[in-house]
Design an enzyme around this catalytic site. Sequence first.
Site, PDB file in Angstrom:
ATOM      1  CE  LYS A  50      -3.980  -2.255   0.610  1.00  0.00           C
ATOM      2  NZ  LYS A  50      -3.569  -3.665   0.600  1.00  0.00           N
TER       3      LYS A  50
HETATM    4  C1  PLP Z   1      -4.161  -4.802   0.204  1.00  0.00           C
HETATM    5  C2  PLP Z   1      -3.331  -6.002   0.135  1.00  0.00           C
HETATM    6  C3  PLP Z   1      -3.590  -7.005  -0.806  1.00  0.00           C
HETATM    7  C4  PLP Z   1      -4.755  -6.939  -1.763  1.00  0.00           C
HETATM    8  O1  PLP Z   1      -4.606  -5.942  -2.731  1.00  0.00           O
HETATM    9  P1  PLP Z   1      -5.848  -5.389  -3.538  1.00  0.00           P
HETATM   10  O2  PLP Z   1      -5.336  -4.255  -4.345  1.00  0.00           O
HETATM   11  O3  PLP Z   1      -6.843  -4.941  -2.501  1.00  0.00           O
HETATM   12  O4  PLP Z   1      -6.392  -6.515  -4.346  1.00  0.00           O
HETATM   13  C5  PLP Z   1      -2.740  -8.097  -0.845  1.00  0.00           C
HETATM   14  N1  PLP Z   1      -1.712  -8.214   0.025  1.00  0.00           N
HETATM   15  C6  PLP Z   1      -1.447  -7.269   0.940  1.00  0.00           C
HETATM   16  C7  PLP Z   1      -0.318  -7.466   1.882  1.00  0.00           C
HETATM   17  C8  PLP Z   1      -2.234  -6.128   1.025  1.00  0.00           C
HETATM   18  O5  PLP Z   1      -1.956  -5.200   1.939  1.00  0.00           O
END
Ligand code: PLP
Length: 495
Positions: free
Chosen positions: A112
Amino acid sequence: MNLLYNSTRNTEKKVTASEAILKGLADDGGLFVPEYIPKLDVTMEELKGMSYQETAYAVMKQFLTDFTEEELKNCISHAYDSKFDTELIAPLVKVGDAYHLELFHGATIAFKDMALSILPHLLTTAAKKNHVTNEIVILTATSGDTGKAALAGFADVPGTKIIVFYPKGGVSRIQELQMVTQKGDNTSVVAIHGNFDNAQNGVKAIFEDKELERELADKGYQFSSANSINIGRLVPQVVYYVYAYAKLLENEEITSGEEINVTVPTGNFGNILAAYYAKQMGVPIAKLICASNENKVLFDFFQTGVYDRNREFILTSSPSMDILISSNLERLIYAIADEDAQKDRELMTQLKEKGVYEITPQMRARLNDFAGGFATEEECSATIRSTYEKTGYVMDPHTSVAAAVCAKYRTESKDEKKCLIASTASPYKFIHSVMTAIDQKYASADEFDLVDELSRISCTNVPKAVEEIRSAQIRHTRECDADCMKDTVKEILGI
Ligand SMILES: *Cc1c(COP(=O)(O)O)cnc(C)c1O
């Protein structure tokens, strides 16, 4: 010519990129999409030698056309700096026969950070460009990682406040500690009694509340979103797929024009959608492999064309993927419906009212770029363990779901193309699940003792983000019921 954006539920009203970023969600509840996906205007040869920041500019300028070169470069240089623990920003690591694109080298050690370290800069620049004088209130629902990354990005950014809702008991201990110890006078963190979908629906309802919007405006506030529905998060995520391909080429792991597959551990469908956009921009990607955990609503969707959220919500060791309503899928639905906003609206209404919809055979035929897979909890932990035993590399449970799905896809499809795996979190962030996957003897150990043990067995340094929370003070203790989120927001803002 500016590239304009419209809602997935209404193609009439167009806005600029900066307006779309400011608003987050369209007034009709739809998501902003660009009128078309722009092509890269640089060659792979040129991209090969570029830094992450240069690649970011080459990609983002194609989407965010109403930002000046100076504005965009300024946002990029403030985002991708020493907050990351490597100059590469997103390094590639070969593990077995797959390439892991490590997206967890930012401030909160999950992917993120790739988008949320730049979103505050895009947003405040967009506010200036559009002569917004209101204070911007960021509302965010998190399944664990978005919350901390958004808090870190927005903490003490002038002209903004941020309120994060997370499901109590639905995140890892380290994730929770990261959030509740967040500094910054403009930050608030609330634990809700419910799951992530409740939190996300609550936030969406607040955004759609016109009366509240007026009340807020009277007090000099306006809402925006740091969730992956914001186009200002999606666009920066396209960058690393372009970057990864160019690096594979530069390192001579692939030849010019060679197609690769990409496997993405998926929750809200933001990350994999960014890979889909990268493909449409011109990156030679063959299959986009969507990896789910036991909440396999997306796997079933790709199998059957039916999206059905009416099922048990399972808490897994990959909590950031414990999601039954993948918001960003709406952007794909809109695309495969030939940009038919009415069809999109119809399906989304069915999802809201009945929790289920079915796409048409024509739409299904356009899902060929995708393959769906899922991994059980056992497969996920077995993959962590066997990868560690074979290679010494330790991965987090989200990445492990992707690695397990990638391996199964290879065996079942006999598709031998090289595969890139989006590695979305540091194993330190989900340390308890990771260490017990490696050896059950760690099951009753203290999380922070395990931190040192992981450092020892994986020969990696303890990330700063983990060191910091060992001793940090808890600053946020607010809790509320899922149906009281609006009141809580008003209370925090003093209205
Ligand atoms: C948010 C997240 C995901 C999923 O990603 P999306 O864009 O919501 O599909 C997968 N792994 C981790 C560690 C995340 O923080």
